[in-house]
Enzyme design. Structure first.
Site, mmCIF file in Angstrom:
data_model
loop_
_atom_site.group_PDB
_atom_site.id
_atom_site.type_symbol
_atom_site.label_atom_id
_atom_site.label_comp_id
_atom_site.label_asym_id
_atom_site.label_seq_id
_atom_site.Cartn_x
_atom_site.Cartn_y
_atom_site.Cartn_z
ATOM 1 N N LYS A 280 10.059 -6.253 -15.790
ATOM 2 C CA LYS A 280 8.656 -5.867 -15.860
ATOM 3 C C LYS A 280 8.248 -5.683 -17.318
ATOM 4 O O LYS A 280 8.985 -5.105 -18.110
ATOM 5 C CB LYS A 280 8.420 -4.559 -15.094
ATOM 6 C CG LYS A 280 8.117 -4.746 -13.631
ATOM 7 C CD LYS A 280 7.591 -3.473 -13.005
ATOM 8 C CE LYS A 280 7.100 -3.717 -11.593
ATOM 9 N NZ LYS A 280 6.505 -2.513 -10.993
ATOM 10 N N GLU A 370 5.691 3.486 4.973
ATOM 11 C CA GLU A 370 4.753 4.499 5.455
ATOM 12 C C GLU A 370 5.086 4.981 6.863
ATOM 13 O O GLU A 370 4.957 6.169 7.160
ATOM 14 C CB GLU A 370 3.316 3.943 5.419
ATOM 15 C CG GLU A 370 2.783 3.662 4.033
ATOM 16 C CD GLU A 370 3.138 2.289 3.496
ATOM 17 O OE1 GLU A 370 2.705 1.963 2.374
ATOM 18 O OE2 GLU A 370 3.867 1.529 4.203
ATOM 19 N N ARG A 398 -1.230 2.150 7.830
ATOM 20 C CA ARG A 398 -0.022 1.420 8.216
ATOM 21 C C ARG A 398 0.886 2.253 9.112
ATOM 22 O O ARG A 398 1.854 1.736 9.673
ATOM 23 C CB ARG A 398 0.735 0.988 6.959
ATOM 24 C CG ARG A 398 -0.130 0.259 5.951
ATOM 25 C CD ARG A 398 0.679 -0.316 4.816
ATOM 26 N NE ARG A 398 1.344 -1.549 5.237
ATOM 27 C CZ ARG A 398 2.097 -2.284 4.424
ATOM 28 N NH1 ARG A 398 2.312 -1.899 3.193
ATOM 29 N NH2 ARG A 398 2.659 -3.387 4.857
#
Length: 631
Positions: A280, A370, A398
């Site tokens: 990243k 979730e 979700r």
């Protein structure tokens, strides 16, 4: 003005595929530099996009896009993809009203084959596309590009579990940016990956399997030897157990290796899994060193990086609602040892950094999961723990089944701290918290609160924590009106609002964040304003009082009109036998696009002027009529 001599020649991936390979490293350098300068001027997702520059180029170079379908999981990493697919000029208005979306959008380009923004959907979508291609007799590939974070979600594994059974000709590219490869190991793995992805290896393996099939004991021995060998040379045989041919890991910043390996994988039949390791923030030192801070920065000077603004000595900065929650959580944890905090991979965004440092044994980041987060909390609540689930409004969608079945039906005392309630701005319709008031208030046992300012947010969190049952406190992104946040905590009477401005004729019933524009509009009209506080249970007594003494009621909420808080008021009026006219103001029955939050609210008629306009238009149409009163 920056110069991009090679990038200037790329209007679409067909231009890219005409380039000689030797020019691709230069293109990667220019593309990375353009992303840095572009995001510095607009804000947006940053470190993830820098990490996938070479992978993006390689995918479009090897595959015949858009005929071959690339599905980008979440979509944080698609700026390079947008730039190479004819949208470079549009980057100047990225995530602004009328400009490019920050995520893939099918309406925006044929190269955006599937709309994403919530994580872990790419493999399922790619399998569906591959099956559809087979059903239509079309010869094309479907490629899912998924990150190591998104791979933690159950939906990704549900898709992997189905891939072999579906017979889909799909390629899963795992963009792993949470581990590094040292040079010597990297060189070895790159060599092995190219070898294992080649046709010779596949053909040899297939021939050997046929030969050994006549001698089951030998086949079993060979299989065990192969598994042990792969275990020494590759990270895991997990994905092959799912029925995918595993290749990798390879260096995701080496274009030669990427292109050769992707080309080999593309020629293989059946489901393929390519493990690519990236970094990243690659190419921008500050983002490499701190990819979390540079995940989604605002505008910044690329020569300096992000610099924290220093407030004037006399100015005390207003805390955000997220900060109010984070401070309350730490304070509450000191008072009650039963408190445990849970978040699905949103520690920074939900304000849990300090809590995670001060109470590491009581902090659980469960990853992008979730559903698990909610049922995990329910399991703790069933054993006498007091869990607080910190989650964005849009992400709780979700786990709706778990919210109902595992928490509400059992009436378990789980507190849901719902950040980003309402319009969030640049991230657009996938991230707006537009539906929580509607989808929460229909669930039995659940208390639903919406604070109007920072202090009320703190008191509501305490109210939810002391309540013996499930509760949800939804608050917006950013700062509120600047109310003083009291250290003391007092539980609010559940289901009770209050009148905060006395007036005549018109009563505005404000829910949560829109109390301020409601008060501003009321001052112009001489209207009454009520801070309703609770969406569920609704304050029926207050509703009846206002209906009995006013000609018009106006409900105002930063949530969808259909089924929202205004609908709760209508239900209370009907049950009480009232026929007073009601205007319901809230988010319209459309997906509100990305843009500046205040501008979006104004577009929806939810600022002071919009509220005034709606009321005045109604009054002008109904002048001379007498209001209906209680039956």
């Amino acid at each position: 003005m920056a110069s991009y001599p090679l990038l200037d020649t790329i209007g679409d991936p067909a231009d890219l595929r005409r380039l000689d390979r030797k020019f691709l490293p230069q293109l990667a350098e220019e593309l990375r530099r353009f992303i840095v300068e572009s995001v510095a001027s607009t804000g947006g997702h940053f470190s993830s996009n820098l990490g996938t520059v070479e992978l993006t180029i390689a995918l479009h170079y090897v595959f015949n896009t858009p005929e071959d379908r690339i599905v980008w999981d979440v979509g944080h990493q698609t700026y390079g993809h947008k730039i190479l697919t004819g949208r470079r000029a549009g980057m100047a208005k990225l995530r602004q009203k009328g400009g490019l979306a920050g995520f893939p959008r099918r309406e925006e380009s044929p190269y955006d084959t599937f709309g994403t923004a919530h994580s872990s959907t790419s493999i399922s979508a790619a399998i569906g596309m591959a099956v559809a291609a087979r059903a239509k007799g079309e010869d094309r590939r479907a490629i899912a590009v998924i990150g190591d974070g998104a791979m933690t979600a159950g939906m990704a594994f549900e898709a992997l579990n189905n891939v072999k059974h579906s017979g889909a000709n799909v390629i899963v590219v795992l963009n792993d940016n949470d581990m590094s490869i040292s040079e010597n190991v990297g060189a070895l793995n790159n060599y092995l990956a190219r070898l294992m992805s080649g046709r010779f290896y596949a053909a040899t393996k297939k021939t050997a399997e046929k030969m050994l099939s006549v001698a089951p004991p030998m086949k079993e021995l060979a299989k065990r030897i192969e598994e042990h060998a792969k275990g020494m040379l590759t990270p895991s045989t997990l994905f092959e157990e799912f029925g995918l041919n595993y290749t990798g890991p390879i260096d995701g910043h080496n274009l030669e290796v990427l292109i050769e390996t992707l080309g080999n994988v593309a020629r293989l039949d059946g489901p393929q899994f390519l493990h690519v390791v990236t970094k990243k923030g690659q190419g921008y030192k500050l983002a490499e060193e701190d990819p979390i801070t540079y995940h989604g920065p605002g505008k910044f000077d690329p020569t300096v990086g992000l610099v924290k603004a220093k407030p004037a000595p006399e100015a005390k900065p207003k805390p955000t609602y997220t900060q109010v929650f984070g401070e309350w959580l730490c304070d509450m944890a000191r008072l009650d040892k039963r408190l445990i905090a849970v978040t699905p991979a949103m520690r920074e965004g939900s304000g849990l950094v300090k809590f995670s440092q001060d109470f590491p044994d009581r902090y659980f980041d469960v990853g992008i999961a979730e559903q698990h987060a909610v049922t995990f909390a329910a399991g703790m609540a069933a054993e006498g723990i007091k869990p607080v689930v910190a989650i964005y409004s849009t992400f709780l969608q979700r786990a709706y089944d778990q919210l109902i079945h595992d928490v509400a039906i059992q009436n378990l005392p789980v507190v849901f701290a719902l950040d980003r309630g309402g319009l969030v701005g640049a991230d657009g319709p996938t991230h707006h918290g537009a539906y929580d008031l509607a989808y929460l208030r229909c669930i039995p046992n659940l208390v639903v609160m919406a604070p109007t300012d920072e202090n009320e947010c703190r008191q509501m969190l305490y109210t939810g924590f002391t309540h013996d049952g499930p509760s949800a406190i939804r608050y917006p992104r950013g700062t509120g009106p600047g109310a003083e946040v009291l250290k003391s905590m007092q539980a609010l009477p559940i289901g009770r609002g209050s009148i905060v401005r006395e007036g005549k004729r018109v009563a505005i019933l404000a829910f949560g964040s829109l109390l301020k524009p409601a008060l501003d509009a009321a001052a112009e009209l001489g209207a009454t304003v009520a801070n309703m506080r609770f969406v569920k249970p609704i304050d029926e007594e207050l509703v009846a009082k206002l209906a009995s003494s006013h000609e018009l009621l106006v409900t105002v909420e930063e949530g969808c009109v259909m089924g929202g808080a205004g609908s709760a008021v209508l239900e209370a009026l009907h049950a009480g036998g009232f026929s007073v006219p009601v205007i319901q103001l809230g988010l319209p029955d459309v997906f509100v696009e990305h843009g500046d939050p205040q501008q979006l609210l104004a577009d929806c008629g939810l600022d002071r002027d919009g509220i005034l306009k709606s009321i005045r238009e109604h009054l002008s149409r109904t002048s001379g009529r007498r209001p209906g009163m209680a039956a």
